[in-house]
Design a protein around this motif. Structure first.
Motif, mmCIF file in Angstrom:
data_model
loop_
_atom_site.group_PDB
_atom_site.id
_atom_site.type_symbol
_atom_site.label_atom_id
_atom_site.label_comp_id
_atom_site.label_asym_id
_atom_site.label_seq_id
_atom_site.Cartn_x
_atom_site.Cartn_y
_atom_site.Cartn_z
ATOM 1 N N PRO A 138 0.823 -1.221 0.000
ATOM 2 C CA PRO A 138 0.000 0.000 0.000
ATOM 3 C C PRO A 138 0.856 1.269 0.000
ATOM 4 O O PRO A 138 1.940 1.306 0.589
ATOM 5 C CB PRO A 138 -0.797 -0.109 1.306
ATOM 6 C CG PRO A 138 -0.763 -1.558 1.665
ATOM 7 C CD PRO A 138 0.559 -2.065 1.180
ATOM 8 N N ILE A 139 0.324 2.294 -0.652
ATOM 9 C CA ILE A 139 0.988 3.599 -0.717
ATOM 10 C C ILE A 139 -0.015 4.663 -0.284
ATOM 11 O O ILE A 139 -1.076 4.809 -0.892
ATOM 12 C CB ILE A 139 1.483 3.906 -2.141
ATOM 13 C CG1 ILE A 139 2.440 2.810 -2.630
ATOM 14 C CG2 ILE A 139 2.167 5.277 -2.181
ATOM 15 C CD1 ILE A 139 2.732 2.882 -4.113
ATOM 16 N N GLY A 140 0.338 5.402 0.757
ATOM 17 C CA GLY A 140 -0.571 6.413 1.282
ATOM 18 C C GLY A 140 -0.003 7.817 1.161
ATOM 19 O O GLY A 140 1.205 8.023 1.321
ATOM 20 N N LEU A 141 -0.879 8.759 0.898
ATOM 21 C CA LEU A 141 -0.498 10.160 0.782
ATOM 22 C C LEU A 141 -1.197 10.923 1.905
ATOM 23 O O LEU A 141 -2.429 10.978 1.946
ATOM 24 C CB LEU A 141 -0.938 10.687 -0.579
ATOM 25 C CG LEU A 141 -0.340 11.987 -1.117
ATOM 26 C CD1 LEU A 141 1.174 11.893 -1.197
ATOM 27 C CD2 LEU A 141 -0.922 12.289 -2.485
ATOM 28 N N LEU A 142 -0.414 11.467 2.837
ATOM 29 C CA LEU A 142 -1.006 12.248 3.921
ATOM 30 C C LEU A 142 -1.195 13.678 3.408
ATOM 31 O O LEU A 142 -0.250 14.475 3.372
ATOM 32 C CB LEU A 142 -0.111 12.221 5.159
ATOM 33 C CG LEU A 142 -0.726 12.786 6.449
ATOM 34 C CD1 LEU A 142 -2.071 12.142 6.752
ATOM 35 C CD2 LEU A 142 0.222 12.606 7.617
ATOM 36 N N ASN A 143 -2.410 13.957 2.992
ATOM 37 C CA ASN A 143 -2.729 15.216 2.306
ATOM 38 C C ASN A 143 -3.069 16.294 3.332
ATOM 39 O O ASN A 143 -4.230 16.689 3.496
ATOM 40 C CB ASN A 143 -3.878 14.985 1.325
ATOM 41 C CG ASN A 143 -4.099 16.158 0.407
ATOM 42 O OD1 ASN A 143 -3.198 16.985 0.188
ATOM 43 N ND2 ASN A 143 -5.298 16.264 -0.136
ATOM 44 N N ILE A 171 -3.885 2.985 -6.951
ATOM 45 C CA ILE A 171 -2.644 2.591 -6.264
ATOM 46 C C ILE A 171 -2.396 3.498 -5.068
ATOM 47 O O ILE A 171 -1.902 3.050 -4.029
ATOM 48 C CB ILE A 171 -1.451 2.655 -7.243
ATOM 49 C CG1 ILE A 171 -1.554 1.531 -8.278
ATOM 50 C CG2 ILE A 171 -0.124 2.573 -6.500
ATOM 51 C CD1 ILE A 171 -0.504 1.609 -9.376
ATOM 52 N N VAL A 172 -2.743 4.775 -5.218
ATOM 53 C CA VAL A 172 -2.495 5.755 -4.159
ATOM 54 C C VAL A 172 -3.777 5.996 -3.370
ATOM 55 O O VAL A 172 -4.812 6.316 -3.941
ATOM 56 C CB VAL A 172 -2.026 7.102 -4.747
ATOM 57 C CG1 VAL A 172 -1.634 8.061 -3.629
ATOM 58 C CG2 VAL A 172 -0.873 6.904 -5.697
ATOM 59 N N LYS A 184 -7.512 3.468 5.868
ATOM 60 C CA LYS A 184 -7.637 3.189 4.430
ATOM 61 C C LYS A 184 -6.563 2.214 3.960
ATOM 62 O O LYS A 184 -6.824 1.321 3.145
ATOM 63 C CB LYS A 184 -7.540 4.490 3.630
ATOM 64 C CG LYS A 184 -8.778 5.363 3.684
ATOM 65 C CD LYS A 184 -8.625 6.550 2.726
ATOM 66 C CE LYS A 184 -9.884 7.369 2.638
ATOM 67 N NZ LYS A 184 -9.776 8.471 1.646
ATOM 68 N N MET A 185 -5.350 2.391 4.465
ATOM 69 C CA MET A 185 -4.256 1.520 4.035
ATOM 70 C C MET A 185 -4.438 0.096 4.551
ATOM 71 O O MET A 185 -4.074 -0.868 3.871
ATOM 72 C CB MET A 185 -2.925 2.103 4.489
ATOM 73 C CG MET A 185 -2.560 3.393 3.753
ATOM 74 S SD MET A 185 -1.057 4.174 4.364
ATOM 75 C CE MET A 185 0.178 2.962 3.871
#
Length: 207
Positions: A138-143, A171-172, A184-185
């Motif tokens: 998993p790839i997470g973006l902390l926005n 993917i993200v 979510k991840m």
């Protein structure tokens, strides 16, 4: 997957983040919150090895919380990114390519905090590796406060214009808070429309 006894499905997460803290306190707060969330879930940290900026904040938070911290840093960057004592275990490598490969091998998942060119380059490369089938993590973006809104909009436009497959857009995963992103991840279903079969890369060590 759900957590069991407070422990995450991830033993160790690689966090991409900058050697700067940004101009606003919200970014430092986000790094601290992510570090605390990892400690609460008993997740160890893999990161770029620096002790300054957001790197320093999250590494010290995870280390102080009793989790293991592994920093991987090119020898050339040690005078630039390490100020005072290093945090946790530090592994030196020869160059940036070796650094990124080592971080990818050691981690079960990836999260990008707000950052500059280096953070975004690391993020985009690990996304590309997932698309190619090199890994299934998993790839997470902390926005944080919409910092990555423009980048996420660019990804959406790439789908609309036919350069990114709709399935690959997933993917993200992104979220504005560490807690929401972790959830979510944990529920992430790996992308399976790889450019080449995962097994064909003969890079099982990347998972």
């Amino acid at each position: 997957m759900e957590e069991t006894n407070g422990r995450s499905k991830f033993a160790r997460i690689c966090v991409f983040c900058g050697s700067n803290s940004g101009h606003r306190k919200v970014f430092s707060d986000a790094a601290l919150d992510l570090g605390k969330e990892m400690v609460q879930r008993k997740i160890d940290l893999v990161y770029g090895g620096g002790s300054v900026g957001l790197m320093g904040l999250i590494s010290q938070t995870v280390y102080n919380g009793g989790c293991h911290v592994l920093g991987i840093i090119p020898i050339a960057l040690m005078p630039v990114e390490i100020s005072g004592s290093a945090v946790g275990e530090v592994r030196t490598v020869l160059d940036m390519h070796e650094r990124k490969a080592a971080m990818a091998r050691e981690a079960d998942a990836f999260i990008a905090l707000p950052g500059g060119y280096g953070t975004m380059e690391e993020l985009l490369e690990i996304i590309t590796w997932a698309q190619l089938g090199i890994h299934k993590k998993p790839i997470g973006l902390l926005n944080v406060d919409g910092y990555y809104n423009s980048l996420l909009a660019l990804f959406d436009n790439g789908v609309q214009e036919g350069f990114i497959k709709p399935g690959a857009r997933g993917i993200v995963v992104s979220a504005p808070t560490a807690k929401e992103l972790m959830t979510k991840m944990e529920e992430y279903a790996p992308f399976d429309e790889h450019v080449a079969p995962h097994e064909s890369w003969q890079m099982e060590q990347l998972g």
